[in-house]
Every structure is written in structure tokens, then in C-alpha cells.
Scaffold this motif. Structure first.
Motif, PDB file in Angstrom:
ATOM      1  N   PRO A   7      38.935 -10.038  -3.208  1.00  9.66           N
ATOM      2  CA  PRO A   7      39.832 -10.844  -2.376  1.00  9.66           C
ATOM      3  C   PRO A   7      41.271 -10.333  -2.486  1.00  9.66           C
ATOM      4  CG  PRO A   7      38.334 -12.247  -3.608  1.00  9.66           C
ATOM      5  CD  PRO A   7      38.152 -10.862  -4.148  1.00  9.66           C
ATOM      6  N   GLY A   8      41.896 -10.104  -1.336  1.00  6.97           N
ATOM      7  CA  GLY A   8      43.283  -9.643  -1.340  1.00  6.97           C
ATOM      8  C   GLY A   8      43.448  -8.159  -1.516  1.00  6.97           C
ATOM      9  N   ARG A   9      42.370  -7.416  -1.613  1.00  5.99           N
ATOM     10  CA  ARG A   9      42.463  -5.966  -1.835  1.00  5.99           C
ATOM     11  C   ARG A   9      42.918  -5.263  -0.550  1.00  5.99           C
ATOM     12  NH1 ARG A   9      40.457  -3.591  -6.156  1.00  5.99           N
ATOM     13  NH2 ARG A   9      40.390  -1.315  -6.263  1.00  5.99           N
ATOM     14  N   LEU A  10      43.819  -4.299  -0.694  1.00  5.92           N
ATOM     15  CA  LEU A  10      44.358  -3.569   0.446  1.00  5.92           C
ATOM     16  C   LEU A  10      43.865  -2.128   0.458  1.00  5.92           C
ATOM     17  CD1 LEU A  10      48.096  -4.742   0.528  1.00  5.92           C
ATOM     18  CD2 LEU A  10      46.139  -5.718   1.709  1.00  5.92           C
ATOM     19  N   CYS A  11      43.921  -1.525   1.627  1.00  4.68           N
ATOM     20  CA  CYS A  11      43.594  -0.113   1.810  1.00  4.68           C
ATOM     21  C   CYS A  11      44.856   0.621   2.236  1.00  4.68           C
ATOM     22  CB  CYS A  11      42.508   0.028   2.884  1.00  4.68           C
ATOM     23  SG  CYS A  11      42.286   1.720   3.505  1.00  4.68           S
ATOM     24  N   ASP A  34      42.955   0.290  -2.715  1.00  7.68           N
ATOM     25  CA  ASP A  34      42.348   1.611  -2.726  1.00  7.68           C
ATOM     26  C   ASP A  34      43.223   2.510  -1.869  1.00  7.68           C
ATOM     27  OD1 ASP A  34      40.216   0.689  -4.238  1.00  7.68           O
ATOM     28  OD2 ASP A  34      38.924   0.357  -2.497  1.00  7.68           O
ATOM     29  N   GLN A  35      43.378   3.765  -2.284  1.00 15.80           N
ATOM     30  CA  GLN A  35      44.223   4.697  -1.534  1.00 15.80           C
ATOM     31  C   GLN A  35      43.412   5.948  -1.206  1.00 15.80           C
ATOM     32  OE1 GLN A  35      47.824   5.794  -3.584  1.00 15.80           O
ATOM     33  NE2 GLN A  35      48.755   6.714  -1.783  1.00 15.80           N
ATOM     34  N   PHE A  36      43.436   6.350   0.074  1.00 11.74           N
ATOM     35  CA  PHE A  36      42.632   7.477   0.523  1.00 11.74           C
ATOM     36  C   PHE A  36      43.530   8.606   1.027  1.00 11.74           C
ATOM     37  CE2 PHE A  36      40.093   3.624   1.250  1.00 11.74           C
ATOM     38  CZ  PHE A  36      38.999   3.922   0.435  1.00 11.74           C
ATOM     39  N   GLU A  37      43.190   9.819   0.610  1.00 12.29           N
ATOM     40  CA  GLU A  37      43.917  11.013   1.033  1.00 12.29           C
ATOM     41  C   GLU A  37      42.894  12.012   1.583  1.00 12.29           C
ATOM     42  OE1 GLU A  37      46.007  14.043   2.110  1.00 12.29           O
ATOM     43  OE2 GLU A  37      47.004  12.179   1.524  1.00 12.29           O
ATOM     44  N   ALA A  38      43.114  12.428   2.846  1.00 11.41           N
ATOM     45  CA  ALA A  38      42.153  13.311   3.501  1.00 11.41           C
ATOM     46  C   ALA A  38      42.095  14.700   2.878  1.00 11.41           C
ATOM     47  CB  ALA A  38      42.495  13.420   4.988  1.00 11.41           C
ATOM     48  N   ASP A  92      52.445  10.447 -11.151  1.00  6.83           N
ATOM     49  CA  ASP A  92      51.989  10.382 -12.541  1.00  6.83           C
ATOM     50  C   ASP A  92      52.806   9.386 -13.361  1.00  6.83           C
ATOM     51  OD1 ASP A  92      50.001  12.263 -12.060  1.00  6.83           O
ATOM     52  OD2 ASP A  92      51.317  13.950 -12.535  1.00  6.83           O
ATOM     53  N   HIS A  93      54.102   9.294 -13.081  1.00  2.88           N
ATOM     54  CA  HIS A  93      54.960   8.377 -13.830  1.00  2.88           C
ATOM     55  C   HIS A  93      54.508   6.929 -13.657  1.00  2.88           C
ATOM     56  CE1 HIS A  93      58.673   6.784 -15.605  1.00  2.88           C
ATOM     57  NE2 HIS A  93      58.714   5.936 -14.582  1.00  2.88           N
ATOM     58  N   PHE A  94      54.097   6.571 -12.444  1.00  2.00           N
ATOM     59  CA  PHE A  94      53.691   5.193 -12.174  1.00  2.00           C
ATOM     60  C   PHE A  94      52.172   4.991 -12.246  1.00  2.00           C
ATOM     61  CE2 PHE A  94      57.924   5.353 -10.188  1.00  2.00           C
ATOM     62  CZ  PHE A  94      58.497   4.224 -10.760  1.00  2.00           C
ATOM     63  N   GLY A  95      51.463   6.000 -12.707  1.00  2.00           N
ATOM     64  CA  GLY A  95      50.028   5.859 -12.892  1.00  2.00           C
ATOM     65  C   GLY A  95      49.254   5.636 -11.600  1.00  2.00           C
ATOM     66  N   LEU A  96      49.625   6.344 -10.550  1.00  2.00           N
ATOM     67  CA  LEU A  96      49.007   6.130  -9.244  1.00  2.00           C
ATOM     68  C   LEU A  96      47.840   7.065  -8.954  1.00  2.00           C
ATOM     69  CD1 LEU A  96      52.309   5.837  -7.130  1.00  2.00           C
ATOM     70  CD2 LEU A  96      51.076   4.015  -8.334  1.00  2.00           C
ATOM     71  N   ARG A  97      47.798   8.204  -9.628  1.00  2.50           N
ATOM     72  CA  ARG A  97      46.817   9.229  -9.282  1.00  2.50           C
ATOM     73  C   ARG A  97      45.380   8.734  -9.458  1.00  2.50           C
ATOM     74  NH1 ARG A  97      47.810  14.680  -8.627  1.00  2.50           N
ATOM     75  NH2 ARG A  97      49.866  14.395  -9.585  1.00  2.50           N
ATOM     76  N   GLU A  98      45.147   7.941 -10.469  1.00  2.00           N
ATOM     77  CA  GLU A  98      43.782   7.479 -10.742  1.00  2.00           C
ATOM     78  C   GLU A  98      43.251   6.555  -9.662  1.00  2.00           C
ATOM     79  OE1 GLU A  98      44.080   3.963 -13.816  1.00  2.00           O
ATOM     80  OE2 GLU A  98      45.637   5.461 -14.272  1.00  2.00           O
ATOM     81  N   HIS A  99      44.131   6.042  -8.797  1.00  2.00           N
ATOM     82  CA  HIS A  99      43.701   5.139  -7.734  1.00  2.00           C
ATOM     83  C   HIS A  99      43.554   5.851  -6.390  1.00  2.00           C
ATOM     84  CE1 HIS A  99      44.248   1.543 -10.227  1.00  2.00           C
ATOM     85  NE2 HIS A  99      45.342   2.141 -10.693  1.00  2.00           N
ATOM     86  N   ILE A 100      43.804   7.151  -6.362  1.00  2.00           N
ATOM     87  CA  ILE A 100      43.722   7.904  -5.109  1.00  2.00           C
ATOM     88  C   ILE A 100      42.353   8.575  -4.996  1.00  2.00           C
ATOM     89  CG2 ILE A 100      44.727   9.760  -3.723  1.00  2.00           C
ATOM     90  CD1 ILE A 100      47.347   9.332  -5.278  1.00  2.00           C
ATOM     91  N   GLU A 101      41.691   8.388  -3.886  1.00  2.00           N
ATOM     92  CA  GLU A 101      40.416   9.051  -3.615  1.00  2.00           C
ATOM     93  C   GLU A 101      40.711  10.240  -2.705  1.00  2.00           C
ATOM     94  OE1 GLU A 101      37.077   6.479  -2.694  1.00  2.00           O
ATOM     95  OE2 GLU A 101      38.187   4.740  -3.480  1.00  2.00           O
TER      96      GLU A 101
END
Length: 471
Positions: A7-11, A34-38, A92-101
């Protein structure tokens, strides 16, 4: 396979300069996404859409994220490699890479109900289908090439500026014609002249050229305080007259439009090359005849290569583009972000500020995080509520000071609606008492926006974004 999200999850679509700024804001606000990169890289256009010699046209001070300044040893105008390193360090500073597909393209986005109030279905290139509370589109607008056509056939090499990386891409011949008047056109004409001793630059009309620095101050840093447009134009024209004088002295056409009504070209090296005879200005192309290019003024030239630095078209291929109302090739949006009559869909980054976008991304991302949560309080699209005070517009041009001022105003409007909803307690009954949402206003000739059904008859986008180098 369909996977229903939390619930409340964004793409988030895209892991570039803009998309990662939003990911930071959502992560800090505790909003799942979730974050998607082509592609397989961070950085968007900086990773795969610019040439090797690209440098910022705005200063590092106005381009950096507010929450993560650029390194002190970076120059005033960092280059492509430095920007890529900075953008990767930010992730990397904000720990975002692990959430990118990575290497995962979004191929379709559809609302679960008529307006998106129930959420959105996202189909990926893997075939998987996921459901989200909301979708943020940050796929950029510098990727679908615009290449004009002219009578006749050109027998030489042709390429778009998007496909140019280094001088070897000009080909084996030394006669180069660059077409366009924006930042990329200016850069590539100068680069071709340096490689071959000279180059021609064809422009269909006059453009406003601005030096990268004025009195030693980056031009982007003059846009600090909001002023009425007539005063902005008056002041900047005076600065330009002191810096460059009359454009005709350089062989350039007089601009055929008011300053800031279209994109400006920020470049200092072109004027130097023009005065030294390295770059020769040409009028608009009239027709082709083999290797000969005929121009509108009756002159002609022989060329081996044509580089089309003629901009891009705004597209959202994964959305039903008939859901937008298009004007001059751009969709009507509320404050460049909210889509009229739709909830939980945000277009993030479709703006061409006159200076760096760092503060806009940082403060705007924080606002979007608030808006995504606030939408849950209301039984109607947030865009409809905001549109009562802030009309939908299609122009993507704006001053940074203006945008930041309007972001603050937008947040006040949002907070006011939220306070009212909480005070009433029963949001649903409050919405019923307010009655139907009025038609959205927009700037331009008075008319009503079509309904979503009527919008399906809307002509697809044909407009062109001509500024090609990221800010």
C-alpha cells in the motif's frame, strides 16, 4: 504474472539526474518505491546521450543537488566524466542503488480505474506486471530525435547530435554542416571547426545567444530573484548588449522572438569561432542535390557530413498519449508535474529552466513526496484541486527563481487543502459538499479541456525541444 505492491508504493521510471533526486526524497520520507532504469547505468542522458566533450552550461553551484554539493575541486563548469562521477556518488551516498532495477524497461503504464485513483498497472520488459499506488515519470525528454526533411536527396553522411560522441563520428570528409541553433549545434560546429579547420552552421532563424559568464559570474547565477518578465528581459538585454553587442556583427540573424519566449543558447566559444572565421553562418536549408546543399538565401555549399542538432520530441511511449492534452508538442501540466484529471501520476523533469536545475530537483522532489502522501486524503485527483488556483500550462520554459517560488506556493496550497480535509474529518462527505470539480483553467485562448474520452481524438505530439545539452 501480476504482483500487487505494498500500500502506498510508488514506481519511478528512470535513474537519471531527476529520477534519483526523487528517489532520495521518497527514501528519506519513508515512502516505499521501485525504480526502473532501461539501461545498465546511472545518469540518464549524461551516461548515454551526450558527447565526450560536453560540459555544463550552468555552473556547478546552480546544478548540484541542495542536499549533496559537488566536490570543491570541481571546476565552475564540470564535464561529462565529472558529472557521471557526481551522480553515481549521490546514488551511493543516499543508498539508492540497491533499489534500482537496471536493464528493465517500463513498456506500459495504465490506470486501474478511470482516473488513477485506484492506482496504476506497470508492465515491464520482462513480461511482469506490477501494481502501484502511483507512478513518477522521469524518463527525460532528450531521447526521441527530431530530424527535419527537405526536398531532394543528400548523398553524404548524416547523423543526429544524439549519436555524436567524438570528432571521428564526423566521418572521413572534412566538409561539415551542422544544422540547428541550440547548445549542441554551437558546440558541434566549434568542434568540427577545430578538427577540420572550418565548419558551417545552418540556422532557420535568429536565436538568443548568452555567454556562459557575464562579468565573471556564470549566467545561470543571475537567475536568483523572481522578477516580472518585462524586467527580466530588460535587464538581460542590457547585459547581452554589453557582453556581445549586436548579433549581426557575428554574421548571425537577429532573433525573431522575444528573449526567454523560447530556449536560449548558452555558449561563449561560438562567438569566438565566428569572429575568427572558423565557423561560417548559413541560412536555412532549401533543398539537397547530392553533396550540394542549397540554402534559402540562394547560396549553396558542398558537404561530406550533415549533423542534425535539431532537438527532440517529447514522448511517453509507455502511456496512452491521448490521456494528455497537447499544445505545441507539449502536454498541458499543472506546474510541469501534475496531469489534469488524473491522480497518482507525476511527470517529473519536463521543464527547461534558464539556469541549473539542482534546487528545483531537490525542493520539487520533497514536494512530490508530500503530494504522493496527500493524495490519499482526497476522493478526487489532487491535480483537480490544485488547478483551481494554478492553471495547467504547456510551456516547459521557466526561470529557476520563478519555479522555486511556485514550488513554495504549491506546497502552501497543498498544505491548505490537507488542513481543511483533516478539520472536516470525513473527507468523502467534504468532497460531496464541495460539489463537482470545476473545469481546469489554462493559459492561452479560452476553451475547455476535453474529457478523457474526447482527448483520444487529440493529435499526437509534434513539438520539438531544441536545447540538447543537460543543464
Amino acid at each position: 504474472m501480476t504482483r500487487t505492491g505494498m500500500p502506498g508504493r510508488l514506481c519511478i521510471i528512470g535513474a537519471g539526474y531527476v529520477g534519483n533526486g526523487l528517489a532520495r526524497a521518497l527514501r528519506q520520507a519513508g515512502i516505499p518505491y521501485d525504480q526502473f532504469e532501461a539501461t545498465g547505468e546511472i545518469g540518464g542522458n549524461w551516461a548515454h546521450g551526450v558527447y565526450d566533450s560536453t560540459h555544463l552550461i550552468s555552473s556547478k553551484k546552480s546544478t548540484q543537488y541542495v542536499e549533496y554539493p559537488m566536490p570543491a575541486d570541481y571546476p565552475t563548469f564540470p564535464g561529462r566524466a565529472q558529472m557521471l562521477r557526481y551522480l553515481n556518488d549521490y546514488v551511493d551516498h543516499f543508498g539508492l542503488r540497491e533499489h534500482i532495477e537496471f536493464d528493465t524497461e517500463v513498456v506500459e503504464v495504465r490506470p486501474l480505474d478511470r482516473t488513477g485513483m485506484a492506482g496504476w498497472a506497470v508492465t515491464l520488459s520482462t513480461g511482469e506486471r506490477r501494481e502501484y499506488a502511483g507512478v513518477v515519470v522521469a524518463n527525460g525528454h532528450y531521447w526521441e530525435r527530431n530530424t527535419p526533411s527537405y526536398p531532394g536527396t543528400f548523398s553524404g553522411r548524416q547523423l543526429h547530435s544524439k549519436d555524436y560522441k567524438r570528432p571521428a563520428d564526423f566521418g572521413t570528409g572534412d566538409r561539415v554542416l551542422v544544422v540547428g541553433g541550440g547548445n549542441s549545434a554551437s558546440d558541434l560546429a566549434v568542434e568540427a571547426a577545430a578538427a577540420f579547420g572550418g565548419a558551417d552552421l545552418s540556422m532557420r532563424s535568429g536565436y538568443w545567444f548568452i555567454p556562459k559568464t557575464i562579468f565573471g559570474i556564470p549566467a545561470s547565477e543571475w537567475d536568483r530573484v523572481w522578477l516580472p518578465m518585462p524586467l527580466q528581459r530588460l535587464g538581460f538585454k542590457a547585459l547581452l548588449r554589453l557582453s556581445y553587442g549586436r548579433y549581426e556583427r557575428y554574421g548571425l540573424q537577429k532573433p525573431d522572438h522575444e528573449l526567454f519566449s523560447k530556449d536560449v543558447t548558452v555558449n561563449s566559444s561560438l562567438m569566438y569561432a565566428l569572429l575568427h572565421g572558423k565557423v561560417r553562418p548559413r541560412k536555412e536549408i532549401a533543398r539537397f542535390d547530392g553533396s550540394t546543399v542549397h540554402f534559402a538565401d540562394g547560396t549553396s555549399g558542398e558537404y561530406d557530413t550533415i549533423v542534425w542538432a535539431t532537438g527532440f520530441r517529447t514522448r511517453f511511449p509507455f502511456l496512452d498519449e491521448s490521456m494528455f492534452v497537447w499544445e505545441n508538442g507539449q502536454p498541458l501540466l499543472i506546474e510541469h508535474v501534475l496531469v489534469p484529471r488524473y491522480a497518482n501520476l507525476y511527470i517529473w523533469g519536463l521543464v527547461a529552466p534558464r539556469s541549473g536545475a539542482g534546487k528545483i530537483i531537490s525542493h520539487g522532489s520533497d514536494f512530490l513526496a508530500e503530494a504522493a502522501v496527500a493524495q490519499r486524503l482526497f476522493p478526487v485527483p489532487l491535480s483537480d484541486l490544485v488547478a483551481r488556483r494554478m492553471p495547467a500550462r504547456s510551456s516547459i520554459l521557466a526561470g529557476s527563481a520563478e519555479i522555486l517560488t511556485r514550488i513554495r506556493l504549491l506546497r502552501r496550497v497543498l498544505h491548505g487543502h490537507c488542513r481543511r480535509a483533516r478539520m472536516l474529518g470525513d473527507v468523502a462527505s467534504w468532497g460531496a459538499r464541495r460539489g463537482p470539480t470545476p473545469e481546469l483553467a489554462h493559459r492561452g485562448p479560452a476553451r475547455e479541456l476535453p474529457s478523457p474520452a474526447e482527448a483520444s481524438e487529440t493529435v499526437r505530439p509534434t513539438g520539438v525541444v531544441e536545447t540538447e545539452v543537460p543543464v
